[in-house]
Design a protein around this motif. Sequence first.
Motif, PDB file in Angstrom:
ATOM      1  N   SER A  14       0.861  -1.176   0.000  1.00 56.41           N
ATOM      2  CA  SER A  14       0.000   0.000   0.000  1.00 56.41           C
ATOM      3  C   SER A  14       0.895   1.223   0.000  1.00 56.41           C
ATOM      4  CB  SER A  14      -0.915   0.027   1.225  1.00 56.41           C
ATOM      5  OG  SER A  14      -1.814  -1.057   1.217  1.00 56.41           O
ATOM      6  N   GLY A  15       0.402   2.294  -0.623  1.00 59.49           N
ATOM      7  CA  GLY A  15       1.206   3.502  -0.655  1.00 59.49           C
ATOM      8  C   GLY A  15       0.380   4.721  -0.997  1.00 59.49           C
ATOM      9  N   SER A  16       1.049   5.857  -1.137  1.00 57.59           N
ATOM     10  CA  SER A  16       0.382   7.104  -1.524  1.00 57.59           C
ATOM     11  C   SER A  16       1.137   7.705  -2.704  1.00 57.59           C
ATOM     12  CB  SER A  16       0.348   8.090  -0.354  1.00 57.59           C
ATOM     13  OG  SER A  16       1.654   8.487   0.021  1.00 57.59           O
ATOM     14  N   LEU A  17       0.386   8.238  -3.639  1.00 56.31           N
ATOM     15  CA  LEU A  17       0.964   8.783  -4.854  1.00 56.31           C
ATOM     16  C   LEU A  17       1.795  10.025  -4.541  1.00 56.31           C
ATOM     17  CD1 LEU A  17       1.026   8.492  -7.961  1.00 56.31           C
ATOM     18  CD2 LEU A  17      -0.906  10.084  -8.023  1.00 56.31           C
ATOM     19  N   GLU A  18       3.015  10.063  -5.065  1.00 51.37           N
ATOM     20  CA  GLU A  18       3.926  11.171  -4.806  1.00 51.37           C
ATOM     21  C   GLU A  18       3.948  12.206  -5.927  1.00 51.37           C
ATOM     22  OE1 GLU A  18       6.297  11.697  -1.882  1.00 51.37           O
ATOM     23  OE2 GLU A  18       4.367  10.771  -1.380  1.00 51.37           O
ATOM     24  N   ASN A  19       3.404  11.880  -7.082  1.00 49.20           N
ATOM     25  CA  ASN A  19       3.415  12.798  -8.223  1.00 49.20           C
ATOM     26  C   ASN A  19       2.035  13.386  -8.470  1.00 49.20           C
ATOM     27  OD1 ASN A  19       5.509  10.330  -9.380  1.00 49.20           O
ATOM     28  ND2 ASN A  19       6.254  12.416  -9.225  1.00 49.20           N
ATOM     29  N   ILE A  20       2.005  14.432  -9.291  1.00 46.34           N
ATOM     30  CA  ILE A  20       0.744  15.031  -9.715  1.00 46.34           C
ATOM     31  C   ILE A  20       0.444  14.539 -11.127  1.00 46.34           C
ATOM     32  CG2 ILE A  20      -0.468  17.181 -10.220  1.00 46.34           C
ATOM     33  CD1 ILE A  20       1.393  18.565  -8.219  1.00 46.34           C
ATOM     34  N   PRO A  21      -0.621  13.765 -11.314  1.00 41.78           N
ATOM     35  CA  PRO A  21      -0.945  13.264 -12.659  1.00 41.78           C
ATOM     36  C   PRO A  21      -1.218  14.410 -13.633  1.00 41.78           C
ATOM     37  CG  PRO A  21      -2.164  12.066 -10.972  1.00 41.78           C
ATOM     38  CD  PRO A  21      -1.542  13.238 -10.296  1.00 41.78           C
ATOM     39  N   LEU A  22      -0.761  14.238 -14.863  1.00 43.02           N
ATOM     40  CA  LEU A  22      -0.991  15.244 -15.889  1.00 43.02           C
ATOM     41  C   LEU A  22      -2.251  14.972 -16.697  1.00 43.02           C
ATOM     42  CD1 LEU A  22       2.652  15.693 -17.242  1.00 43.02           C
ATOM     43  CD2 LEU A  22       1.439  17.116 -15.580  1.00 43.02           C
ATOM     44  N   ARG A  52      -5.119  11.980  -7.694  1.00 46.43           N
ATOM     45  CA  ARG A  52      -4.410  13.164  -7.214  1.00 46.43           C
ATOM     46  C   ARG A  52      -3.222  12.755  -6.353  1.00 46.43           C
ATOM     47  NH1 ARG A  52      -9.793  14.323  -7.335  1.00 46.43           N
ATOM     48  NH2 ARG A  52     -10.413  16.298  -8.362  1.00 46.43           N
ATOM     49  N   ALA A  53      -2.300  13.693  -6.198  1.00 46.40           N
ATOM     50  CA  ALA A  53      -1.156  13.457  -5.316  1.00 46.40           C
ATOM     51  C   ALA A  53      -1.642  13.080  -3.922  1.00 46.40           C
ATOM     52  CB  ALA A  53      -0.281  14.694  -5.257  1.00 46.40           C
ATOM     53  N   HIS A  54      -0.978  12.091  -3.337  1.00 45.38           N
ATOM     54  CA  HIS A  54      -1.241  11.569  -1.987  1.00 45.38           C
ATOM     55  C   HIS A  54      -2.461  10.650  -1.920  1.00 45.38           C
ATOM     56  CE1 HIS A  54       1.839  14.380  -0.948  1.00 45.38           C
ATOM     57  NE2 HIS A  54       1.069  15.438  -1.174  1.00 45.38           N
ATOM     58  N   ASP A  55      -3.101  10.383  -3.059  1.00 45.51           N
ATOM     59  CA  ASP A  55      -4.178   9.389  -3.048  1.00 45.51           C
ATOM     60  C   ASP A  55      -3.604   8.011  -2.720  1.00 45.51           C
ATOM     61  OD1 ASP A  55      -6.179  11.140  -3.616  1.00 45.51           O
ATOM     62  OD2 ASP A  55      -6.545  10.452  -5.669  1.00 45.51           O
ATOM     63  N   PRO A  56      -4.381   7.163  -2.016  1.00 43.20           N
ATOM     64  CA  PRO A  56      -3.893   5.815  -1.703  1.00 43.20           C
ATOM     65  C   PRO A  56      -3.852   4.936  -2.951  1.00 43.20           C
ATOM     66  CG  PRO A  56      -6.159   6.069  -0.994  1.00 43.20           C
ATOM     67  CD  PRO A  56      -5.714   7.431  -1.442  1.00 43.20           C
ATOM     68  N   VAL A  57      -2.841   4.083  -3.017  1.00 51.31           N
ATOM     69  CA  VAL A  57      -2.679   3.154  -4.137  1.00 51.31           C
ATOM     70  C   VAL A  57      -2.266   1.801  -3.571  1.00 51.31           C
ATOM     71  CG1 VAL A  57      -1.447   2.638  -6.279  1.00 51.31           C
ATOM     72  CG2 VAL A  57      -1.931   5.024  -5.665  1.00 51.31           C
ATOM     73  N   ARG A  58      -2.977   0.763  -3.968  1.00 56.38           N
ATOM     74  CA  ARG A  58      -2.596  -0.590  -3.601  1.00 56.38           C
ATOM     75  C   ARG A  58      -2.011  -1.263  -4.843  1.00 56.38           C
ATOM     76  NH1 ARG A  58      -4.678  -2.472   1.237  1.00 56.38           N
ATOM     77  NH2 ARG A  58      -4.531  -4.619   0.518  1.00 56.38           N
ATOM     78  N   PHE A  59      -0.904  -1.982  -4.652  1.00 58.18           N
ATOM     79  CA  PHE A  59      -0.239  -2.576  -5.809  1.00 58.18           C
ATOM     80  C   PHE A  59       0.499  -3.841  -5.400  1.00 58.18           C
ATOM     81  CE2 PHE A  59       2.501   0.520  -3.829  1.00 58.18           C
ATOM     82  CZ  PHE A  59       3.775  -0.020  -3.852  1.00 58.18           C
TER      83      PHE A  59
END
Length: 210
Positions: A71-79, A85-92
Amino acid sequence: MDNSWRLGDAQALADHYPYTFYKPSPEAIARLRIGDLAKLIFEFDSDDPQAPGAERMWVLITDIHDNHRFSGSLENIPLYIKDLRAHDPVRFEARHIMGVQIPDPVSSLADKYLPRCFVTRKVLRDGEPVGLLYRETPESEDDSGWRILAGNEDPAYLDDPDNTAYVSLGAVLTEDDSIIGLLDREVGAEFVRDGNGAFIEQSEPPVSTA
């Protein structure tokens, strides 16, 4: 509401393009800890013809469930991806990881065959097998010295710069990896494929195509 994006399978890409696509080794992934970064492929569909089809972005690992699920949080801003969005949770999973910032203890084929070579379009684009290859003194730091041809190119063909390319050895191996066992040979080595498909070493190098 379903996400407009999905995670790309980096392992499948590495399996399909082993000579050009780097994926961290299982040993590197096993060394990941909370607070480390992992790069993932966020694929998406778009009507925008300028959209790349995927954004490669870093995720900060916030939890490790085992060596394969994170599990993590997005560090970039999607273009391009609007519902991420930045800091959204991501499971991978481990198969989604295409990059890490920690040292990889295992060298990859993509790194090994990163040095470049001159190759004709017949091999690189037209699907013809390698019929002739020879190694010259490299012209630059990233040049392997290898010159790779189908073997049936005439002088007029070779004189046209559009018929040759300067690419990584990995790009050539993706098209024809029958030459892989020859690429560690020394400057001056030359091989021609015979009628049975075997490479025969020659004694005199051909004229340079570079």
